[in-house]
Design an enzyme around this catalytic site. Structure first.
Site, PDB file in Angstrom:
ATOM      1  N   CYS B  95       0.824  -1.219   0.000  1.00 53.31           N
ATOM      2  CA  CYS B  95       0.000   0.000   0.000  1.00 53.31           C
ATOM      3  C   CYS B  95       0.850   1.257   0.000  1.00 53.31           C
ATOM      4  O   CYS B  95       0.335   2.357  -0.174  1.00 53.31           O
ATOM      5  CB  CYS B  95      -0.949  -0.008   1.188  1.00 53.31           C
ATOM      6  SG  CYS B  95      -1.977  -1.481   1.161  1.00 53.31           S
ATOM      7  N   HIS B 387      -9.845   2.417  -0.728  1.00 54.27           N
ATOM      8  CA  HIS B 387      -8.390   2.276  -0.763  1.00 54.27           C
ATOM      9  C   HIS B 387      -7.957   1.272  -1.813  1.00 54.27           C
ATOM     10  O   HIS B 387      -7.690   0.121  -1.502  1.00 54.27           O
ATOM     11  CB  HIS B 387      -7.938   1.868   0.659  1.00 54.27           C
ATOM     12  CG  HIS B 387      -6.518   1.426   0.764  1.00 54.27           C
ATOM     13  ND1 HIS B 387      -5.480   2.092   0.151  1.00 54.27           N
ATOM     14  CD2 HIS B 387      -5.952   0.371   1.418  1.00 54.27           C
ATOM     15  CE1 HIS B 387      -4.347   1.454   0.435  1.00 54.27           C
ATOM     16  NE2 HIS B 387      -4.610   0.415   1.197  1.00 54.27           N
ATOM     17  N   CYS B 417       0.622   3.220   5.952  1.00 58.15           N
ATOM     18  CA  CYS B 417       1.100   1.910   6.404  1.00 58.15           C
ATOM     19  C   CYS B 417       0.984   0.916   5.256  1.00 58.15           C
ATOM     20  O   CYS B 417       0.168   1.094   4.358  1.00 58.15           O
ATOM     21  CB  CYS B 417       0.290   1.435   7.604  1.00 58.15           C
ATOM     22  SG  CYS B 417      -1.478   1.364   7.267  1.00 58.15           S
TER      23      CYS B 417
END
Lengths: 293, 430
Positions: B95, B387, B417
Site C-alpha cells: 500500500c 483504498h 502503512c
C-alpha cells in the site's frame, strides 16, 4: 424519407436467418434501388461489461470515452435490418464491405445516451459492380457527434468507365514502414462476432466460410480497422476522420504486418497513414488514412 | 541518522488526478489496472496541458498485478497522451507503492536528474490475477523441460488430478504469520485498547469530511469521471454514528471485536497520478506548483518475532523524519494519515502519546505527543474514499498539496502503512 424508430435493437441472429433466406429463390419483390428510409434507435446506453469485452478483443484501452469505432458497432443490427428488408435490392449475404469512413466530431463519453440512425444511399455505379453506402449518424441529444459511412459492393455488371476509387490521401501499398506484427488466432472471427454481434458465417468457421467461396474463415474488416485504431488511439486528435479501404480478406489464422507513418505538420497534410498487409507476401488487406478535422 | 543534502533542488507537487474510487465488483469490474491508470494519467495530461510532452520519468505500480503486466507503467505511458519518449518504471511496496513512487520521482528531481515526473498507482480487486494451481504449474514446468512430446505426455498424464483445476486466488494474508491485515490490526486494536466508539467516530468524520469536500466542489480539479462514475462509490454522506454502531465485528472476536466493515477499508478499484517538477519547469509551462515535497522516510517493523503491530511502522518512520527536519509532531497544519483501518490510525496516534512506547521502542526522551484532531484528514480519508492499494498515495499527495496551496503557507504530514510491516511517510510544505 421516412424515419422508423425501433423500440429495441433487433437481434442479429434472426436477421442472419433472414439474410440466409434472402439468398434462396423464395426471396422476391426486391426493389430496384435502395429504399429511402431511416432506421433509428434512441436512448442507447453503453453496457460497460460489453464494452470491456469489445476492448479486450480489439485491444483498445477502456477509457472514459468510447473507442471511436464502437458506436458503429452498436448500430450493426440496424445495418442488418436495412440490408435484409424485403424491398432491399440485393441479398445481404454476398455484399462486400469495401470502404469505411468514420468522422468523429468529438469523443463520446461512456455514459452518454446515444441516438443511432441508419440509412443507405442510392445505388451508384462501380467498376466491378454496383455500390451503395450505409450512413450511420450518432447523436447525443440534438448534437451530431459522429458519422460512419460503410460502402458495400455488389459484384457483377460493373461499369468499366467508372474509375476505381482510390482512398483520399492513401499512399501506395508497401510504402509505409512496418511497425508491428500481429498474430491473429483462428477463432478471432468468433471472438469478434461475440462482442460485435456480426455473426456473418464467412467469419465464423472454415466450413461456413467455404460455403461462400472463401478457403478459410476471414477476419472482420471492422475488427481489422478497430485494431488499427486501437494502436493509434493516443496518437490522434479528438476530432478526426478515419478512412479505410478493405483490400484482400485476411484468412484466419494469420500473421499480418501493421504499417504506419506520420505525415507532415502542414494543416491539410497532417495525420497518419496506415496499412495492414500480409507479413510474407505483402498482400494488402487494408489501407487507411487518419486526418484531423 | 541520515542528513538532508544541502545541494538538493526543491521539488514541487504541481497537481494530481485520479478517477473516482469504486467498490470491488462494482462499476469498474471489467476495467483492468492499465485501463484505469491510463484514464487517471490522461486526465492529468489534459488538466496540465501535457499532451505530446515528454516528462522526465514516470513511476507507478499496482499491488495486485498479472505477470503480463510486468511493464505496467511503461504500457500506461504508451497508451496515454504523454509523449511515447517518456520513460517509465514499476514500483512495488504494497500500500506504500503510490507514495514510494512519488519519493523516487522527487529524489530524481532533487538530484537534478530530471526536471519533471509523474508518480502514481492503480489497483483492482475486481479484475485480480488468479494463478494456476501450484501443483499444476509445477507439472507444466516439468513437462516444459522435456524435449519430446512423448516425454511431455509421460510427465503430464500420470500426475494430473482433477483437483488441480482449482486456481490460486490472491489473498490478503501475511505470508509469515498467516493472519490477514484485519486480523493483525484487531490484535493491535486490543493491545492499544482502541474502542469501537473511537473507531466509528473516525469513520464518521472521514465520510462527513469527504462528502463536504464534494459538496463544495473541492474535488473538481483532483478527479476526472470514469465509466460514468463521478463520486467515490464507497462514500456514505448520510451515515450516522447510530448506523455505524449497529454493524457486527468482522475481525477479531465476532462478539467483542471492535472492527467492522465500516471502520475498515473495503476492497476497491481505482487509480491516481501526481505531477511533480521543479518550480522553473512548472513556470515555463504556465503551471502553478502547489506544494514542495520536502522529505520522506520509510520504516519497517518486526511484526513476526517481536510482535510489533503490523501496521504501526509509520509510528517509527515519522519521528526519524521529524528529527532530520528539526520538527515536532505538532509543527503541522494538516495530517494525512491513511485510514487502512480506523484502529490502525488511532493506535498510531496513541503510540505517539505513549511514554513507554516512545522511550522504549522509538528511543525518544519523551513522547511525540498528541495532534490537533481537527487537522486530521480534513477532506476525508481512505475509510470514506476507499483504498485501491497503490492508488492511495497519489490521492493523498494531490489532496495535501491542494490544501497547502489554499492555505497559502503551511506544512503537512503524510503517513501510509503497508503490508509486510512497513510504513512510508512524507512532508509537504508551502
Amino acid at each position: 424519407m421516412s424515419i422508423e424508430t425501433l423500440q429495441s435493437s433487433p437481434s442479429s441472429g434472426s436477421l442472419y436467418l433472414k439474410a440466409a433466406l434472402g439468398m434462396t429463390p423464395l426471396a422476391r419483390g426486391r426493389g430496384k434501388d435502395v429504399p429511402q428510409r431511416t432506421l433509428q434507435l434512441e436512448n442507447i446506453a453503453v453496457d460497460s461489461a460489453k464494452l470491456a469485452d469489445y476492448c479486450r478483443v480489439t485491444e483498445f484501452t477502456m477509457r472514459d470515452t468510447l473507442p471511436p469505432i464502437y458506436p458503429n458497432t452498436l448500430a450493426f443490427p440496424l445495418h442488418m435490418k436495412v440490408l435484409t428488408a424485403g424491398d432491399f435490392p440485393f441479398p445481404a449475404i454476398g455484399l462486400v464491405h469495401v470502404e469505411n469512413t468514420i468522422t468523429q466530431h468529438r469523443p463520446v463519453k461512456t455514459d452518454e445516451r446515444l441516438t443511432l440512425s441508419v440509412r443507405a444511399t442510392p445505388i451508384a455505379p462501380h467498376a466491378k459492380g454496383r455500390q451503395f453506402t450505409m450512413i450511420t449518424e450518432v447523436s447525443v441529444g440534438d448534437e451530431l457527434v459522429q458519422v460512419a459511412e460503410s460502402t458495400y459492393l455488389k459484384r457483377g455488371g460493373g461499369d468499366k468507365n467508372t474509375a476505381a476509387q482510390r482512398p483520399e490521401g492513401a499512399g501506395a501499398p508497401g510504402e509505409l514502414p512496418q511497425i508491428a506484427e500481429w498474430k491473429l488466432p483462428g477463432d478471432l472471427g468468433r471472438r469478434y462476432a461475440s462482442v460485435s454481434g456480426d455473426r456473418n458465417p464467412i467469419h465464423m468457421y472454415d466450413l461456413t466460410a467455404k460455403a461462400f467461396g472463401f478457403p478459410r474463415a476471414i477476419a472482420h474488416g471492422m475488427w481489422t480497422k478497430a485494431r488499427c485504431l486501437a494502436a493509434l488511439d493516443n496518437r490522434r486528435p479528438d476530432a478526426f476522420k478515419v478512412h479505410v479501404a478493405f483490400r484482400r480478406p485476411v484468412l484466419l489464422p494469420a500473421k499480418v504486418a501493421f504499417a504506419v507513418a506520420e505525415r507532415g505538420d502542414d494543416a491539410d497534410q497532417s495525420g497518419l497513414d496506415f496499412a495492414v498487409r500480409d507479413v510474407k507476401k505483402g498482400t494488402p488487406h487494408l489501407d487507411g488514412t487518419l486526418r484531423p478535422l | 541518522m541520515a542528513a538532508k543534502s544541502a545541494s538538493a533542488r526543491d521539488v514541487w507537487v504541481i497537481g494530481g488526478n485520479r478517477i473516482p474510487f469504486a467498490r470491488s465488483n462494482g462499476p469498474y469490474s471489467h476495467a483492468s489496472n492499465q485501463d484505469m491508470f491510463t484514464a487517471a494519467v490522461d486526465g492529468l495530461v489534459e488538466r496540465y496541458g501535457l499532451e505530446g510532452q515528454r516528462v522526465g520519468d514516470f513511476a507507478g505500480g499496482a499491488v495486485l498485478k498479472f505477470a503480463r503486466e510486468l511493464n505496467l507503467s511503461r504500457e500506461v505511458v504508451l497508451g496515454s497522451k504523454l509523449a511515447p519518449e517518456t520513460p517509465a518504471f514499476d514500483v512495488g511496496q504494497a500500500c506504500g507503492t503510490g507514495l514510494e513512487a512519488a519519493i523516487l520521482i522527487a529524489n530524481k528531481i532533487a538530484l537534478g536528474q530530471i526536471d519533471s515526473g509523474i508518480a502514481g498507482g492503480t489497483d483492482t480487486t475486481s479484475d485480480a490475477p488468479i494463478e494456476l494451481n501450484e501443483d499444476l504449474r509445477k507439472i507444466l514446468m516439468d513437462a516444459n523441460r522435456q524435449k519430446s512430446v512423448g516425454g511431455q505426455l509421460k510427465t503430464l498424464l500420470p500426475r494430473l488430478r482433477p483437483g488441480m483445476i482449482k486456481p490460486e486466488i490472491p489473498v490478503n494474508r501475511e505470508a509469515r504469520t498467516g493472519l490477514s491485515m484485519g486480523e493483525h490490526t484487531a490484535i493491535t486494536a486490543a493491545e492499544w485498547d482502541i474502542t469501537r466508539e473511537a473507531q466509528d467516530e473516525l469513520t464518521f468524520h472521514s465520510h462527513k469530511n469527504l462528502a463536504a469536500a464534494y459538496e463544495r466542489g473541492w474535488q473538481e480539479d483532483l478527479i476526472t469521471p470514469y465509466l460514468g462514475v463521478e463520486v467515490d462509490g464507497n462514500m456514505r454522506a448520510d451515515t450516522t454514528l447510530e448506523k455505524l454502531a449497529k454493524l457486527k465485528p468482522v475481525f477479531g472476536d465476532r462478539e467483542t471485536g471492535t472492527m467492522t466493515a465500516a471502520n475498515s477499508t473495503p476492497l476497491s478499484d481505482g487509480a491516481s497520478a501526481v505531477l511533480m517538477g521543479t518550480e522553473e519547469w512548472a513556470k515555463e509551462r504556465g503551471l502553478t506548483p502547489r506544494a514542495r515535497f520536502v522529505d520522506a522516510e520509510t520504516a519497517a517493523v518486526d511484526y513476526i518475532v517481536k510482535q510489533e503491530g503490523l501496521l504501526l511502522a509509520p509510528a517509527y518512520a515519522v519521528p526519524r523524519m521529524l528529527k532530520r527536519n528539526g520538527l515536532t509532531l505538532q509543527d503541522f497544519d494538516f495530517y494525512e494519515i491513511h485510514e487502512a483501518f480506523a484502529a490502525q490510525v488511532l493506535a498510531t496516534l496513541k503510540a505517539w502519546e505513549d511514554e513507554a512506547f516512545c522511550k522504549q521502542r522509538l528511543g525518544l526522551d519523551e513522547p511525540l505527543g498528541s495532534i490537533d484532531r481537527s487537522k486530521l484528514n480534513v477532506y476525508g480519508g481512505s475509510l470514506a474514499a476507499a483504498h485501491p492499494f497503490a492508488a492511495t498515495g497519489g490521492r493523498i499527495i494531490a489532496n495535501l498539496a491542494k490544501m497547502l496551496e489554499e492555505k497559502g503557507s503551511g506544512r503537512g504530514l503524510i503517513s501510509i502503512c503497508a503490508a509486510g510491516g512497513q510504513g512510508v511517510v512524507a512532508i509537504l510544505e508551502r
